[in-house]
Design a protein around this motif. Structure first.
Motif, PDB file in Angstrom:
ATOM      1  N   GLU A 246      51.777  68.132  44.823  1.00  0.00           N
ATOM      2  CA  GLU A 246      50.409  68.597  45.041  1.00  0.00           C
ATOM      3  C   GLU A 246      49.899  68.164  46.404  1.00  0.00           C
ATOM      4  O   GLU A 246      49.243  68.917  47.120  1.00  0.00           O
ATOM      5  CB  GLU A 246      49.488  68.052  43.940  1.00  0.00           C
ATOM      6  CG  GLU A 246      49.644  68.788  42.627  1.00  0.00           C
ATOM      7  CD  GLU A 246      48.970  68.067  41.473  1.00  0.00           C
ATOM      8  OE1 GLU A 246      48.773  68.701  40.432  1.00  0.00           O
ATOM      9  OE2 GLU A 246      48.638  66.875  41.599  1.00  0.00           O
TER      10      GLU A 246
ATOM     11  N   LEU B  54      50.075  70.894  53.990  1.00  0.00           N
ATOM     12  CA  LEU B  54      50.571  71.962  54.845  1.00  0.00           C
ATOM     13  C   LEU B  54      50.244  73.300  54.217  1.00  0.00           C
ATOM     14  O   LEU B  54      50.386  73.488  53.016  1.00  0.00           O
ATOM     15  CB  LEU B  54      52.089  71.883  54.979  1.00  0.00           C
ATOM     16  CG  LEU B  54      52.738  71.038  56.045  1.00  0.00           C
ATOM     17  CD1 LEU B  54      54.215  71.305  56.015  1.00  0.00           C
ATOM     18  CD2 LEU B  54      52.189  71.323  57.401  1.00  0.00           C
TER      19      LEU B  54
ATOM     20  N   GLU C  77      51.466  70.131  49.100  1.00  0.00           N
ATOM     21  CA  GLU C  77      50.899  71.473  49.092  1.00  0.00           C
ATOM     22  C   GLU C  77      49.584  71.513  49.872  1.00  0.00           C
ATOM     23  O   GLU C  77      49.306  72.466  50.588  1.00  0.00           O
ATOM     24  CB  GLU C  77      50.668  71.887  47.635  1.00  0.00           C
ATOM     25  CG  GLU C  77      50.374  73.340  47.435  1.00  0.00           C
ATOM     26  CD  GLU C  77      51.572  74.216  47.756  1.00  0.00           C
ATOM     27  OE1 GLU C  77      52.660  73.911  47.244  1.00  0.00           O
ATOM     28  OE2 GLU C  77      51.403  75.180  48.512  1.00  0.00           O
ATOM     29  N   GLU C  78      48.804  70.457  49.727  1.00  0.00           N
ATOM     30  CA  GLU C  78      47.528  70.420  50.435  1.00  0.00           C
ATOM     31  C   GLU C  78      47.702  70.083  51.912  1.00  0.00           C
ATOM     32  O   GLU C  78      46.901  70.463  52.742  1.00  0.00           O
ATOM     33  CB  GLU C  78      46.581  69.392  49.797  1.00  0.00           C
ATOM     34  CG  GLU C  78      46.035  69.782  48.449  1.00  0.00           C
ATOM     35  CD  GLU C  78      45.281  71.105  48.472  1.00  0.00           C
ATOM     36  OE1 GLU C  78      44.676  71.441  49.507  1.00  0.00           O
ATOM     37  OE2 GLU C  78      45.328  71.811  47.458  1.00  0.00           O
TER      38      GLU C  78
END
Lengths: 510, 1039
Positions: free
Chosen positions: A203, A209, A206-207
């Motif tokens: 998670e 990049l 994911e945030e």
């Protein structure tokens, strides 16, 4: 050495079809192209060859000549080539990330776009094998279709796969930021921890990049988006079914102070600043300083309610030769008044790092007296070192640790320390001596003999001694914080400042 | 389950799963290990499917977490796609997120199924929560399914106009994704990029420039208009964006500005340092003689604005600035980057490695830059080898006569290093120093000869190689060294070294006539066991000796040639054949053999010992290509400076008034409005976020105050902001054309039209500010405008009949002194009334204060201190000014609520050291805001304001004032009144309202015969009315 060999090989007549020219002539030295020369020595020859073939040839994914894995690779190739051919070039800075442990296992992979096959890491393994030591793995490794940029921290290789031109420092700096974030989230950054928290890791990545471009890298913001796991929260989450994921855009993301989250509340408002200075020095045989400089940082731990606006001023700011700031520091204020004015992030952060130049005289707080001698005739060598305080401004030197990489010829050492513990590893030839505190009345010393391999000649260099030490309540450069003021909030915070001097890369040549 | 049920394991497993599911949904069924990898995998997946279909969020979450774990390990989880995609609309945000993760990974493989999720995202794109909008866009654009390209395009277009800069940032990212999915969309995407480039949010800037670099890096024309904005925003952009923008601007600058290097170019050329030097440059230089170089201010702007970034904690930013300075700044200024680069050397090994490489390239061309930091490149025994060699490279580059002795001493330590690779590199470095600095050649040579007795073979071999090169550069009498080396042949086994020694002996065989044949004899003996490299040199040596000393060596050489003839290596066989033909005379030998001696013993040029970084500078510093020394995919060349700079005016943008910029800084306190109608509104928000962080803290507190004030008149604040934005957009668009369009549309009578035509001509001739030009025009103008905004406005006024606040007809340029420079110790202040509705509160009069620094020092922290205001009066001060450079001035705007009185507002104007008492007293005419109304309305209103509310007087009017235009001009100059169209030639009517209370103020001038006139003022505010009357009297009576 590889590089130099390369050059020599190029020079040698057998690579020169003209033949007449002698190897000494300058011709081939200049004219022959040396692909990848100096690119960290990494893949030079083979990489180049592979590249040439890859470019002209039919296959899309790398394989490595003369390897057992070759066949496996070919199998993978079929699938891989599909995805990589239908992807147009460009458009991602960081394509994928692989985490590789020291035994060469890929234990995590994350792709921000189409999937890049794991087999791309074979190039990395090859470079790793060639480098023998982990820290010698070149940070940039070219492969026919990708570039592998890696950083090595906490015994993990973070390997980023990129496809197109990108400033390499951009990627490297980002990878380091990823490691810092993990450390911040989980306390430590290790393979086990990452595996245990794989979902949070995913998670967070994911945030961090989007399409390979950094999106949120401030840990204050990330923590609002994805809350770090704590035991309490895990328990609460399992009971209530609430999540770790924030559903509001962190206010910081939009504000002009993106590093600070809003709505911070503390019952005890406190702000601590640690001024930590490290001395980097090289001392030569005779005890004179070859080079010495001071690198300092101010690490802060600020737990203040609301939106405090702090100013920190120094007694002698001119000392600071070169500084770099946390983005929160107002640069103009510093330029005009030499005052640090900032709205701090919440929690721990590095406010400032600075440099006191080598031009200034640097006080060297310890000295090492040494007498290390190998004799040609006998298979015994003498070893004797004494550590003593020098310019310590009356403070105690503690946490002293002496390490030294002994020459290969040394088989064993029998030493007696006047204090502390010492170990010698006959395999790595690493001598370490944990001295502890230096008592100026009774200087610590380590004496004894070394047994050398019989028959070999004496090593031509004496070992270098690396020193670590700590001095509390002293900033060796003389830097002093004058005062800390807070504006913008009503309460009175508790303020604390600590000074410390440490050895950075402190080497004594013998 | 036992082994016998192996055949049924599939079903059995499922049954077990179901049971397990009922009991505890989260525990996986125990699978016997004997079933092997494949079967257990599918079964696990079955279990996951059921969990995903369960009603409980916790089960779903668990399943998703396990699936993400599988993805992370690189295991295939694609067959779960249908089960996972169903949960895309889950209410639980964490499940949703994890589904997103899954979708991005597998959507490409399962395109048909992925389409099921699209509608969810489309819905989410309209969500009021900006985070949800943004993440929907992110996922939608990350699903690499070509079918949805049109949907993506639409979403991007919409998002690029979103109110939230965060969503717009994501839109910029989506551009790149869409482009890589379908390059056909390029043109459309460029349009979006163009739009987003205009965005003023710092959040968007980096991302959109990134998109620009990916999609259309050649469309440099898109940058022109945004160049200055980008330069100014740069400091506040997030660090990753900074890197991208700096690299882009470097490229841009190289196409737009002329080279700043010409002055010192002459010097550089002599030293053969400058690789950019070319014929073109030469031409330029000729031009230069005629015209002195002046740096384009925009060029300077870039260089100046990037400088603070050298202090960034982000190594990539520092490197980006460094390369910008390297490629763009005058050579005298580039030096400032070296300190920061040296600082980076403290960083991690990877950063060090890249930085050192760049320094190595830089230090070849400009030694001076890094010379002061020589000691920072000293090698430590703990450095990794690659760092050591890079440092060594730099040290070698930096060596000169002054520092060579210290360096050589340092090198001596390195040679003894236990890291033999590094020791060998050091020897090479010594060799390079020796050739480059002639003073030390002998010292180095002696030192290297000493190393020949070193124990380590690698060191000796390397020394031999280097000595060989050195001897070549110094063909003096080095017989001794050669003899010494000949002896080494017995001990050295490294082929390169042996080959080098042989070559040396061959080359200088005349100097060692006795030894050479003996060496050949020895070599002939060991020929078959030698390395190919050595064999070739033996052949060479033989050939040379044959030519010089054939008596002694003829047989030996022939023996060797015979050996070579049957060698395994065809290279050696070839060489043997070739040499034989050349040197051994026979009947067939051609003309060449006559020249054999010349061929073999020609004077050979000495090899240049050069840095391997010599040719690196063809790549832009800081790029991947530079690091690899080969062109990376997608590398964008840095163009050469143009000979003549392209038109700099392309970067001009309409100047936005200062007042606005300051004022919008405060607009931030306002809430984001739900309607998307007013673009200018959102713009305000953006520019608010661009304000300097410096001003942040102080404005924060002010905002709070402002907020309070606004709170008292909440229902009005919104509309006032609308007014603001309207007048803004007007002033910005500024083009006369548009204005006239609206004017013409408005239904006004013919005479008016005529005057308009006249004024139109005037305006188009450039005198838009001329006082008399457009009283009429603007009055009607404002009417038509106010029509357009009437909806929003109508609820506002007490006298709602027809009166609307219009823009001022005339803004006097007259300034009043606030603080004289003498009494202000160099700080001078003037103020004037802008006659704009005040943005800080609609009961305030806006005052523009111009501060000028007349000292020769910086004035710092200019702000408003203590205020002494009469009861009821309020004041909104300007943001503190960080500093004011000498001779600079700045205009800031304030808002003062005078409570419809002419009382003075006193306050202190403070600098860092001093404070000065100043006061502002408003002329009564400035306490008004013009309103427009029809003649009929005017009369009605006037009828209601009679008796006590009416003051009148008879005045004499100067003859020149009696014409309509002059009279109107005089009156509106004196007071901020709006003109009411009048049907009678001799009666002129003006209307306004007071700023604080909004009471109407109606002025009538009725021209009578004999140059007298009746002046009537009707208002509730009788005091103001009478003062205004008194003030207007002289205005009309005087000429």
């Amino acid at each position: 050495m590889r590089k130099s060999k390369d050059r020599l090989r190029n020079e040698s007549p057998n690579q020169n079809p003209r033949g007449v020219t002698d190897p000494g002539a300058s011709g081939p030295d200049q004219s022959l192209p040396r692909p990848f020369a100096g690119a960290g020595g990494g893949c030079s020859a083979e990489g180049g060859a592979a590249k040439a073939r890859g470019a002209s040839g039919t296959w899309c994914e790398p394989d490595r000549p003369g390897r057992i894995k070759l066949l496996q690779n070919r199998v993978l190739l079929g699938r891989q080539s599909v995805s990589s051919t239908c992807t147009p070039l460009g458009s991602t800075m960081i394509h994928s990330l692989f985490l590789i442990n020291s035994s060469g296992d890929i234990f995590l992979e994350k792709h921000w776009k189409s999937v890049v096959s794991r087999s791309v890491c074979d190039y990395f393994f090859e470079a790793q094998e060639r480098a023998t030591e982990a820290e010698n793995v070149p940070p940039v490794i070219p492969t026919p279709h990708h570039y592998l940029l890696n950083v090595y921290r906490h015994k993990i290789f973070f390997v980023a796969v990129i496809q197109t031109e990108v400033p390499p420092l951009f990627v490297i700096e980002f990878l380091h930021r990823v490691v810092d974030t993990f450390q911040d989230y989980f306390g430590v950054c290790s393979e086990v921890v990452i595996k245990d928290n794989v979902v949070v890791v995913y998670e967070v990545l994911e945030e961090m990049l989007d399409n390979g471009f950094p999106l949120a890298t401030e840990s204050n913001i990330l923590k609002e988006l994805i809350k770090p796991p704590t035991i309490l929260r895990t328990v609460v989450n399992t009971i209530t079914g609430s999540t770790n994921v924030g559903d509001q855009l962190p206010t910081g993301q939009l504000s002009v102070v993106p590093w600070r989250r809003t709505g911070v509340k503390y019952t005890n408002n406190e702000a601590y600043f640690d001024v930590i200075e490290e001395i980097d020095a090289i001392i030569d045989k005779s005890g004179s300083t070859i080079t010495a400089e001071i690198q300092g940082v101010i690490d802060a731990c600020v737990k203040l309610t609301g939106m405090p606006d702090l100013t920190l001023s120094f007694m002698n700011p001119r000392l600071l030769d070169d500084v770099s700031f946390h983005p929160c520091v107002r640069f103009k204020r510093w330029e005009s008044e030499r005052i640090l004015s900032f709205i701090p992030p919440d929690g721990n952060f590095r406010l400032l790092s600075y440099h006191v130049s080598a031009q200034n005289l640097v006080a060297i707080p310890v000295y090492v007296k040494h007498n290390i001698s190998f004799r040609d005739s006998s298979s015994l060598g003498r070893f004797e070192i004494t550590v003593g305080p020098k310019q310590t401004m009356g403070k105690t030197v503690e946490g002293v640790m002496v390490t030294s990489q002994m020459p290969k010829g040394v088989l064993n050492m029998s030493l007696t320390p006047s204090q502390g513990m010492h170990t010698f590893d006959p395999v790595t030839k690493l001598l370490s001596w944990d001295v502890g505190k230096i008592n100026p009345q009774k200087l610590p010393s380590l004496k004894g003999t070394m047994s050398l391999q019989a028959g070999t000649s004496k090593p031509d260099e004496n070992p270098t001694i690396n020193l670590q030490f700590k001095i509390q309540q002293l900033a060796i450069s003389g830097l002093k914080v004058n005062r800390l003021d807070m504006y913008g909030e009503k309460y009175k915070p508790f303020k604390g400042i600590k000074y410390m001097t440490k050895a950075g890369k402190f080497q004594v040549r013998t | 389950m036992s082994a016998s049920s192996l055949g049924y394991n599939e079903q059995g497993g499922e049954a077990a799963t179901e049971q397990g599911q009922e009991a505890t949904p989260t525990t996986a069924p125990s699978v016997p290990a004997a079933f092997g990898l494949f079967s257990s995998d599918t079964k696990k997946n079955e279990d996951l499917k059921q969990m995903l279909e369960s009603n409980k969020d916790s089960a779903k979450l668990d399943a998703m977490k396990r699936i993400v774990g599988m993805i992370a390990k690189g295991k295939n989880a694609s067959e779960l796609f249908p089960a996972v995609v169903k949960n895309v609309a889950s209410k639980n945000i964490e499940i949703k997120k994890l589904v997103y993760v899954y979708l991005m990974r597998y959507a490409e493989e399962q395109q048909d199924l992925a389409l099921l999720s699209i509608s969810t995202f489309q819905r989410a794109l309209k969500d009021p929560n900006q985070l949800i909008r943004a993440s929907a866009l992110r996922v939608l654009s990350s699903i690499r399914v070509p079918i949805i390209v049109p949907i993506m395009m639409l979403a991007i277009k919409e998002a690029s106009a979103d109110l939230s800069p965060y969503v717009r940032k994501n839109a910029a990212h989506a551009i790149q994704k869409l482009y890589s999915l379908d390059p056909e969309q390029k043109e459309m995407l460029i349009e979006v990029i163009e739009k987003l480039l205009k965005d003023k949010s710092t959040l968007v800037a980096g991302s959109v420039v990134m998109a620009f670099e990916e999609v259309c890096p050649d469309r440099i024309d898109l940058i022109h208009k945004n160049y200055r904005k980008l330069c100014n925003l740069l400091v506040d952009v997030e660090e990753w964006g900074q890197v991208v923008i700096i690299h882009m601007l470097t490229r841009y600058a190289r196409t737009q500005f002329v080279s700043p290097w010409k002055e010192d170019g002459v010097l550089e050329e002599d030293n053969e340092k400058d690789f950019y030097e070319s014929d073109e440059e030469q031409k330029e230089k000729d031009q230069k003689v005629k015209k002195p170089y002046a740096m384009d201010p925009d060029h300077r702007l870039l260089i100046r604005n990037t400088k603070p970034l050298l202090q960034s904690r982000n190594a990539a930013v520092v490197m980006a600035v460094a390369q910008l300075y390297w490629h763009l700044a005058p050579k005298s200024e580039a030096g400032i980057v070296s300190k920061s680069l040296v600082r980076l050397l403290r960083s991690n090994r990877e950063v060090q490695y890249i930085v050192l490489q760049n320094i190595a390239t830089m230090s070849i061309q400009r030694k001076g830059m890094f010379e002061p930091y020589l000691k920072s490149f000293y090698v430590r025994s703990t450095d990794p080898t690659m760092i050591k060699t890079s440092k060594l490279e730099i040290l070698t580059n930096l060596a000169n006569e002054a520092n060579i002795s210290t360096l050589l001493r340092e090198f001596q330590t390195y040679v003894k290093s236990q890291d033999k690779q590094f020791a060998a590199a050091t020897i090479q470095a010594i060799g390079r120093c020796a050739t480059n600095i002639s003073e030390v050649t002998d010292t180095c040579l002696n030192g290297l000869v000493c190393l020949l007795s070193n124990r380590d073979e690698i060191v000796v071999a390397e020394s031999v190689v280097v000595i060989k090169k050195l001897l070549q550069t110094q063909p003096a009498h080095h017989g001794e060294i050669i003899k010494h080396m000949a002896k080494l042949l017995d001990t050295i086994t490294v082929p390169v070294a042996r080959a080098s020694i042989l070559w040396l002996i061959g080359e200088y065989c005349e100097r060692v006539p006795k030894i050479a044949p003996d060496v050949l004899r020895k070599m002939a003996k060991s020929f078959t066991n030698e390395d190919d490299l050595v064999k070739l040199q033996i052949l060479n040596l033989g050939a040379k000796l044959y030519l010089t000393n054939s008596k002694q060596t003829k047989l030996l050489t022939q023996y060797i040639l015979n050996l070579g003839k049957y060698d395994q290596s065809y290279d050696i066989r070839d060489r043997t054949r070739f040499i034989r033909q050349l040197i051994v005379p026979n009947e067939k030998s051609g003309a060449l053999s006559k020249y054999a001696k010349k061929i073999f013993l020609a004077q050979k040029p000495a090899p240049l010992l050069e840095s391997p970084f010599k040719d690196r500078d063809r790549f832009q510093l800081g790029t991947l290509s530079h690091t690899l020394n080969t062109k990376a995919i997608g590398y964008l060349e840095l163009s050469n400076w143009p000979e003549v700079a392209p038109d700099p005016s392309v970067r001009n943008v309409e100047v936005i008034e200062l007042g606005k910029e300051w004022s919008v800084a405060l607009g931030k306190a306002k809430k984001e409005k739900p309607t998307e109608k007013f673009y200018s509104d959102s713009e305000e928000e953006e520019s608010a976020s661009t304000t300097d962080t410096e001003s942040e803290s102080t404005s924060e507190s002010e905002k709070e105050k402002n907020g309070k004030e606004e709170g008292s008149s909440m229902e009005n604040s919104e509309s006032s902001s609308e007014e603001l934005s309207d007048s803004e957009s007007e002033s910005k668009e500024g083009s006369a054309k548009k204005k006239f369009k609206t004017t013409e549309e408005s239904d006004s009578d013919d005479t008016e039209k005529k005057t308009k035509m006249i004024s139109k001509k005037r305006e188009s001739s450039g005198s838009s500010d001329s006082e008399s030009s457009s009283t009429e025009e603007s009055s009607s103008d404002s009417e038509s405008e106010s029509d357009s905004e009437s909806d929003a406005e109508s609820r506002k006024h007490k006298n709602a009949i027809a009166s609307k606040v219009s823009s001022p007809i005339f803004v006097p340029m007259k300034t009043h002194e606030l603080l004289h420079r003498m009494s202000g110790k160099g700080l001078a202040a003037h103020y004037h009334f802008s006659r704009q509705p005040c943005i800080y509160g609609n009961q305030m009069v806006s005052v523009q204060v111009t501060l000028t620094n007349t000292t020769d020092q910086k004035l710092e922290n200019i702000h408003v201190g203590e205020r002494k205001l009469p009861a009821g009066m309020k004041m909104h001060v300007f943001n503190p000014i960080e500093f004011l450079e000498p001779e600079e001035s700045i205009t800031v705007s304030m808002g003062i609520d005078f409570c419809d009185s002419t009382q003075t507002a006193s306050f202190q104007l403070c600098t860092k050291e001093d404070h000065f008492n100043v006061n502002i007293q408003p002329p009564v005419g400035e306490l008004l805001l013009p309103v427009t109304m029809s003649e009929k309305d005017f009369k009605t209103e006037q009828g209601m304001l009679t008796g006590m509310n009416e003051t009148s007087t008879t005045i004499t009017v100067a003859p020149q004032n009696s014409t309509r235009l002059v009279l109107l001009e005089k009156v509106v100059k004196a007071a901020n009144l709006g003109v009411v169209p009048s049907g009678q030639d001799n009666i002129h009517r003006f209307s306004a309202k007071t700023v604080h209370s909004g009471s109407l103020m109606l002025v009538t001038v009725e021209l009578k015969e004999g140059s007298t006139a009746q002046l009537i003022i009707n208002t509730e505010k009788t005091v103001i009315g009478s003062i205004l009357l008194r003030e207007l009297k002289p205005v009309l009576s005087q000429g």
